[in-house]
Enzyme design. Structure first.
Site, mmCIF file in Angstrom:
data_model
loop_
_atom_site.group_PDB
_atom_site.id
_atom_site.type_symbol
_atom_site.label_atom_id
_atom_site.label_comp_id
_atom_site.label_asym_id
_atom_site.label_seq_id
_atom_site.Cartn_x
_atom_site.Cartn_y
_atom_site.Cartn_z
ATOM 1 N N ASN A 208 -2.179 -2.741 4.383
ATOM 2 C CA ASN A 208 -2.411 -1.301 4.477
ATOM 3 C C ASN A 208 -3.796 -1.054 5.069
ATOM 4 O OD1 ASN A 208 -4.422 -1.062 2.240
ATOM 5 N ND2 ASN A 208 -2.682 -1.867 1.071
ATOM 6 N N ASP A 276 2.550 -2.256 -3.124
ATOM 7 C CA ASP A 276 3.498 -2.049 -4.226
ATOM 8 C C ASP A 276 4.641 -3.056 -4.193
ATOM 9 O OD1 ASP A 276 2.295 0.155 -5.508
ATOM 10 O OD2 ASP A 276 2.912 1.426 -3.831
ATOM 11 N N LYS A 286 7.507 -20.202 10.429
ATOM 12 C CA LYS A 286 7.482 -18.981 11.222
ATOM 13 C C LYS A 286 8.913 -18.549 11.596
ATOM 14 C CE LYS A 286 5.675 -17.010 15.410
ATOM 15 N NZ LYS A 286 5.320 -17.328 16.766
ATOM 16 N N PRO A 303 3.417 -6.890 -9.311
ATOM 17 C CA PRO A 303 2.904 -6.481 -10.627
ATOM 18 C C PRO A 303 1.916 -5.335 -10.448
ATOM 19 C CG PRO A 303 1.894 -8.553 -9.917
ATOM 20 C CD PRO A 303 2.992 -8.238 -8.938
ATOM 21 N N ILE A 305 -1.344 -4.087 -11.425
ATOM 22 C CA ILE A 305 -2.522 -4.702 -12.058
ATOM 23 C C ILE A 305 -3.200 -3.710 -12.995
ATOM 24 C CG2 ILE A 305 -4.725 -5.860 -11.595
ATOM 25 C CD1 ILE A 305 -3.504 -6.475 -8.747
ATOM 26 N N PHE A 323 -7.523 4.488 -9.487
ATOM 27 C CA PHE A 323 -7.624 5.398 -8.348
ATOM 28 C C PHE A 323 -6.234 5.905 -8.012
ATOM 29 C CE2 PHE A 323 -11.818 5.482 -6.255
ATOM 30 C CZ PHE A 323 -12.505 4.721 -7.190
ATOM 31 N N LYS A 337 0.057 9.930 -13.103
ATOM 32 C CA LYS A 337 -0.228 8.499 -12.903
ATOM 33 C C LYS A 337 -1.105 7.961 -14.028
ATOM 34 C CE LYS A 337 -0.185 7.314 -8.593
ATOM 35 N NZ LYS A 337 -0.589 7.274 -7.188
ATOM 36 N N LYS A 341 0.297 4.943 -16.269
ATOM 37 C CA LYS A 341 -0.317 3.609 -16.235
ATOM 38 C C LYS A 341 -1.112 3.303 -17.496
ATOM 39 C CE LYS A 341 -0.326 3.225 -11.276
ATOM 40 N NZ LYS A 341 -0.604 2.267 -10.221
HETATM 41 N N1 CTP Z 1 -2.645 -0.475 -8.544
HETATM 42 C C1 CTP Z 1 -2.648 -1.750 -9.077
HETATM 43 N N2 CTP Z 1 -1.604 -2.576 -8.843
HETATM 44 C C2 CTP Z 1 -0.558 -2.182 -8.092
HETATM 45 C C3 CTP Z 1 -0.536 -0.881 -7.539
HETATM 46 C C4 CTP Z 1 -1.606 -0.065 -7.775
HETATM 47 O O1 CTP Z 1 -3.608 -2.104 -9.766
HETATM 48 N N3 CTP Z 1 0.439 -3.011 -7.881
HETATM 49 C C5 CTP Z 1 -3.750 0.424 -8.867
HETATM 50 C C6 CTP Z 1 -4.652 0.791 -7.714
HETATM 51 O O2 CTP Z 1 -5.749 -0.100 -7.612
HETATM 52 C C7 CTP Z 1 -5.105 2.195 -8.113
HETATM 53 C C8 CTP Z 1 -3.929 2.745 -8.862
HETATM 54 O O3 CTP Z 1 -3.177 1.624 -9.296
HETATM 55 O O4 CTP Z 1 -6.171 2.150 -9.019
HETATM 56 C C9 CTP Z 1 -3.057 3.720 -8.109
HETATM 57 O O5 CTP Z 1 -2.435 3.149 -7.052
HETATM 58 P P1 CTP Z 1 -1.423 3.994 -6.120
HETATM 59 O O6 CTP Z 1 -0.969 3.058 -5.063
HETATM 60 O O7 CTP Z 1 -2.037 5.274 -5.719
HETATM 61 O O8 CTP Z 1 -0.284 4.350 -7.142
HETATM 62 P P2 CTP Z 1 1.148 3.791 -7.301
HETATM 63 O O9 CTP Z 1 1.262 3.235 -8.650
HETATM 64 O O10 CTP Z 1 1.466 2.899 -6.172
HETATM 65 O O11 CTP Z 1 2.018 5.109 -7.238
HETATM 66 P P3 CTP Z 1 2.668 5.827 -5.969
HETATM 67 O O12 CTP Z 1 2.960 4.745 -4.976
HETATM 68 O O13 CTP Z 1 3.838 6.462 -6.551
HETATM 69 O O14 CTP Z 1 1.651 6.789 -5.478
#
Ligand code: CTP
Length: 400
Positions: A208, A276, A286, A303, A305, A323, A337, A341
């Site tokens: 990303n 995600d 490859k 997972p 985190i 965040f 969120k 979480k």
């Molecule tokens: N995060 C994490 N581990 C993941 C996904 C996210 O620790 N696998 C943490 C990010 O570091 C951030 C927070 O979760 O602090 C929010 O991440 P975000 O991508 O905005 O949220 P999602 O849980 O992915 O929700 P959505 O995709 O529905 O916005």
């Protein structure tokens, strides 16, 4: 910040000893006095004359030097300093420290001192990874010895990996941190940062646009307030923050492992843009083009985190900050969120492309907690980081 401070610098016998010449200059530029001690082996790599000339002080190297002993005994020498710094700390010196040996001036001073000790290890990668060295490091950390580095990279011996001594400015930052009396002194804080890379095959990955800028700024701001920071970063563009314990990872699964290894911490800030999903089965070789055939990727969830750490029943950090990167209903989504979480705070931002926040230098955030929502004005990511670090310090002070 180092004005009026005295550092007892113990130089071990490794090729990285040459970096100590620059380290001494940097410390003196900042107003510190440096008392140099060299092991016998250190003298094979740099001359006592160079060290003495840069330090502006006599080099101590002999345990049984009667003249030096008459002027200042070795016990006293070990106690006049505000901080003892061992750089480079060789495998042998670490082993002596861990075992409590005192058979030369350096090891005797380390046994006799009652001031904090910071070590900058430097050695061949195999020696660093050897179970004996790792065991000694664990023992020393348990004794309260602080570490800076080593870094990974090309080594003087032609090999590659962890074992290079930290650069002089990184050691200076660690020294300032060790001597700082900021509000986060004595607190250990974890920061995740940057994107993750999820492999498709050995040459392709899914990623990303995160630059790691906000996470890096937060780590720096926490260090500036005196925190011991563990910085777990994915492959990010932002220059690495100095003065942190650095853990570099690629994928979300690796990031989770690194985070779990870094615990326990007083606070965790999860600024990483973790993927995600990952490809269910990354190909070991490859994936080749085949005419008329398009590959299909099957995903599975990574997972979470932040959620994993927030929901720990034992050893959960006292403060967990997540965040939320949103493109619509920023506050509503972020509040949901936070509850989903289980973290304490969420720093929410609007990452629609027109805001220029993702990958940019500014941020406009909302700090969401159980107490409500605070809207912060748009400001530089460094300023967001400083404010957040101060708030974290206040929260941890209330807790203890
Ligand atoms: N995060 C994490 N581990 C993941 C996904 C996210 O620790 N696998 C943490 C990010 O570091 C951030 C927070 O979760 O602090 C929010 O991440 P975000 O991508 O905005 O949220 P999602 O849980 O992915 O929700 P959505 O995709 O529905 O916005």
């Amino acid at each position: 910040m180092l004005g009026g401070k005295r550092i007892l610098l113990i130089i071990g016998g490794g090729i990285a000893a040459y970096k100590c010449l620059d380290l001494i200059r940097r410390l003196r530029e900042r107003g510190a006095a440096v008392t140099p001690v060299m092991t016998r082996a250190a003298g094979e790599f740099v001359t006592p004359l160079s060290v003495a000339a840069l330090a502006g002080e006599t080099v101590h190297s002999d345990l049984f030097d009667l003249t030096a002993e008459a002027e200042m005994g070795h016990i006293q020498l070990s106690r006049v300093a505000d901080l003892v710094v061992v750089a480079p700390a060789t495998a042998d010196l670490l082993a002596k420290m861990a075992g409590g040996h005192a058979d030369d001036l350096a090891s005797t001073l380390l046994m006799a001192t009652d001031t904090p000790v910071l070590v900058a290890p430097a050695m061949n990668v195999r020696m660093y990874e050897h179970p004996a060295t790792q065991r000694n490091i664990t023992l020393l950390k348990g004794d309260g010895v602080r570490f800076v580095g080593p870094n990974a990279g090309d080594m003087a011996c032609g090999e590659h990996g962890p074992g290079r001594m930290s650069e002089p400015m990184e050691i200076v930052a660690a020294i300032e941190q060790a001597m700082g009396d900021g509000p986060l002194r004595g607190k250990r804080v974890l920061v995740t940062s940057g994107p993750t890379h999820e492999p498709i095959d050995p040459v392709r990955y899914i990623a990303n646009r995160s630059s790691g800028a906000q996470g890096t700024a937060i780590a720096k701001a926490l260090v500036a307030l005196g925190a011991e920071v563990v910085f777990v970063t994915g492959p990010a563009d932002a220059p690495r923050p100095v003065g942190c314990e650095m853990v570099e990872v690629e994928s979300a699964q690796e990031m989770l492992g690194a985070v779990q290894d870094a615990l326990p911490v007083d606070a965790g800030v999860f600024a990483a843009a973790v993927a995600d999903w990952r490809v269910k089965v990354a190909s070991g070789s490859k994936i080749k083009k085949e005419k008329g055939k398009l590959p299909t990727l099957e995903f599975i969830e990574n997972p979470d985190i932040l959620a994993t750490v927030s929901q720990m029943s034992e050893g959960r950090p006292g403060l967990v900050v997540g965040f939320a990167a949103e493109t619509c209903d920023v506050i509503g989504n972020a509040q949901a969120k936070r509850l989903r979480k289980g973290c304490d705070w969420i720093v929410a931002n609007d990452v629609r492309p027109e805001t220029g926040i993702m990958g940019g230098t500014e941020n406009a955030v909302h700090l969401i907690s159980e107490g409500g929502v605070e809207d912060w004005p748009r400001m530089g990511k460094d300023e967001v980081a400083r404010r957040l670090a101060v708030r974290i310090a206040e929260a941890l002070a209330r807790e203890s």
